[in-house]
Design an enzyme around this catalytic site. Structure first.
Site, mmCIF file in Angstrom:
data_model
loop_
_atom_site.group_PDB
_atom_site.id
_atom_site.type_symbol
_atom_site.label_atom_id
_atom_site.label_comp_id
_atom_site.label_asym_id
_atom_site.label_seq_id
_atom_site.Cartn_x
_atom_site.Cartn_y
_atom_site.Cartn_z
ATOM 1 N N LYS A 155 0.822 -1.236 0.081
ATOM 2 C CA LYS A 155 -0.198 -0.037 0.044
ATOM 3 C C LYS A 155 0.919 1.256 0.094
ATOM 4 C CE LYS A 155 -4.209 -1.643 0.659
ATOM 5 N NZ LYS A 155 -5.192 -1.734 -0.393
ATOM 6 N N ASP A 179 -0.662 -0.750 -4.507
ATOM 7 C CA ASP A 179 -1.856 -0.091 -4.385
ATOM 8 C C ASP A 179 -1.910 1.079 -3.778
ATOM 9 O OD1 ASP A 179 -4.398 0.386 -4.237
ATOM 10 O OD2 ASP A 179 -5.028 -1.475 -3.116
ATOM 11 N N GLU A 205 -2.157 -0.392 -8.703
ATOM 12 C CA GLU A 205 -3.703 -0.346 -8.609
ATOM 13 C C GLU A 205 -4.184 0.845 -8.048
ATOM 14 O OE1 GLU A 205 -4.912 -3.801 -6.251
ATOM 15 O OE2 GLU A 205 -6.633 -2.717 -5.326
ATOM 16 N N ASP A 230 -9.775 -0.125 -8.728
ATOM 17 C CA ASP A 230 -10.328 -0.623 -7.563
ATOM 18 C C ASP A 230 -11.483 0.168 -7.007
ATOM 19 O OD1 ASP A 230 -11.247 -2.063 -5.440
ATOM 20 O OD2 ASP A 230 -9.471 -1.787 -4.451
ATOM 21 N N LYS A 252 -14.335 -7.570 -6.367
ATOM 22 C CA LYS A 252 -14.766 -7.866 -5.042
ATOM 23 C C LYS A 252 -15.996 -8.103 -4.715
ATOM 24 C CE LYS A 252 -10.560 -4.971 -3.520
ATOM 25 N NZ LYS A 252 -10.543 -3.659 -2.554
HETATM 26 MG MG MG Z 1 -7.221 -1.744 -3.594
#
Ligand code: MG
Length: 352
Positions: A155, A179, A205, A230, A252
């Protein structure tokens, strides 16, 4: 058909921080459907980011219950009927949808992946493990703990992004996914992605804000790493407009409303030439295992939400050296661990 649900607090092993939020626990809602002596399990992991919480999920499940009809095998019809009557509320829908796949699989005595026409191949699928935003000095411990995962998701979206990656690269050369969780400006994204291209990064991402598709299309033409959506994508209806901006999408269950919609998203993405990542929220082994049943259809799998938990109330998939092993029992193959004293159980409501 009986439908009951309750809320349970799932505690994290460590605080989980991304560019936009931080969490120490998750309050998820567990759904149980019963018919013909067969139980189907489902889970909702509501996210305030997507306008759901432990109030909206029970409210939505109560609205869904009268729409379910009396033929639980007709999951596609049920899914469409719910979506025409109730907008949004995708985590609540996902809980009910996965409970149906669990029930149908048990009723027909086959695992959910077989019900979906998929091979046992998902057992070889690699999942990445996500390292949230943390102090640089704690990175060695985190890299050590994740040594058995062949792929990490890191992240970013902080002031220290270069230092984070330099530190990680001093510890391991394994491939990573980045991400940014919408955390970069256009200029910053261009500079950072150009640098990251030399750092054994597989993809980026959500570099920019979810609705900055113009900026992302511009960025995509300047960089040499695939960009995945995302926050920019929830359901299948969002996908066509992303075609110029992204190379892939992150599907997701909690964003889209369950397995039925996830399958449609994957089909839509494939038809448009987009790659597919399968992701998750902070979920128990129940929600994660439900997603894992469709992992054979995806290019990248990021199903690690249950590994962040101190008190996972279910068993399901096993992960060995970063490889997913699906249970081969009927339905989702999950089992409830009998509640311990420290598990909060509340708000149990029965709907007949
Ligand atoms: Mg994500």
């Amino acid at each position: 058909m009986n439908l009951t649900f309750y809320c349970e607090t799932l505690s994290l092993k460590r605080i989980f921080r991304v560019a936009t939020s931080a969490k120490t626990d998750a309050e998820n809602i567990f759904v149980e459907i019963n018919q013909e002596g067969i139980t189907g399990w489902g889970e909702a992991a509501p996210s305030k980011f997507y306008h759901e919480d432990i109030q909206t999920v029970p409210q939505t499940i109560k609205k869904i219950a009268p729409l379910l009809g009396n033929n639980p095998l007709a999951i596609q019809t049920i899914h469409d009927h719910i979506n025409t009557q109730i907008p949004g509320n995708f985590a609540a829908k996902a809980a009910v949808n996965m409970a149906y796949y669990d029930w149908i699989g048990k009723r027909l005595n086959i695992p959910a992946y077989a019900l979906l026409g998929l091979d046992i191949a998902p057992q070889e699928t690699i999942t990445s493990f996500t390292i949230g935003i943390d102090a640089i000095e704690r990175l060695p411990e985190q890299i050590e703990e994740t040594a058995h995962f062949p792929l990490l998701k890191i992240k970013l979206g902080t002031k220290h992004d270069y230092r984070i990656i330099e530190k990680i690269r001093s510890l391991t050369n394994k491939p990573i996914i980045i991400d940014a969780n919408e955390g970069w400006s256009r200029k910053e994204a261009l500079e950072k992605i150009n640098w990251l291209t030399q750092q054994n990064v597989l993809l980026i991402e959500q570099p920019l804000l979810a609705d900055d598709l113009e900026g992302t299309s511009w960025l995509r033409k300047q960089v040499n790493l695939p960009l995945f959506a995302d926050e920019s994508v929830k359901t299948g209806a969002d996908i066509p407009k992303l075609r110029e901006a992204f190379d892939g999408i992150n599907v997701k269950l909690m964003k889209c409303g369950g397995i039925t919609e996830a399958l449609r998203m994957i089909s839509t993405a494939r038809a448009l030439g987009l790659q597919v990542m399968l992701g998750c929220f902070i979920e128990s082994s129940l929600g994660i295992t439900a997603a894992a049943h469709i992992s054979a259809l995806c290019d990248f799998v990021d199903l690690d939400g249950h590994l962040l938990l101190k008190n996972d109330p279910f068993t399901g998939i096993k992960i060995n050296n970063g490889r997913i092993k699906l249970p081969d029992k009927p339905g989702l193959g999950v089992e409830r661990i009998p509640p311990q004293n420290n598990n909060k159980k509340s708000d149990e409501i029965k709907i007949d």
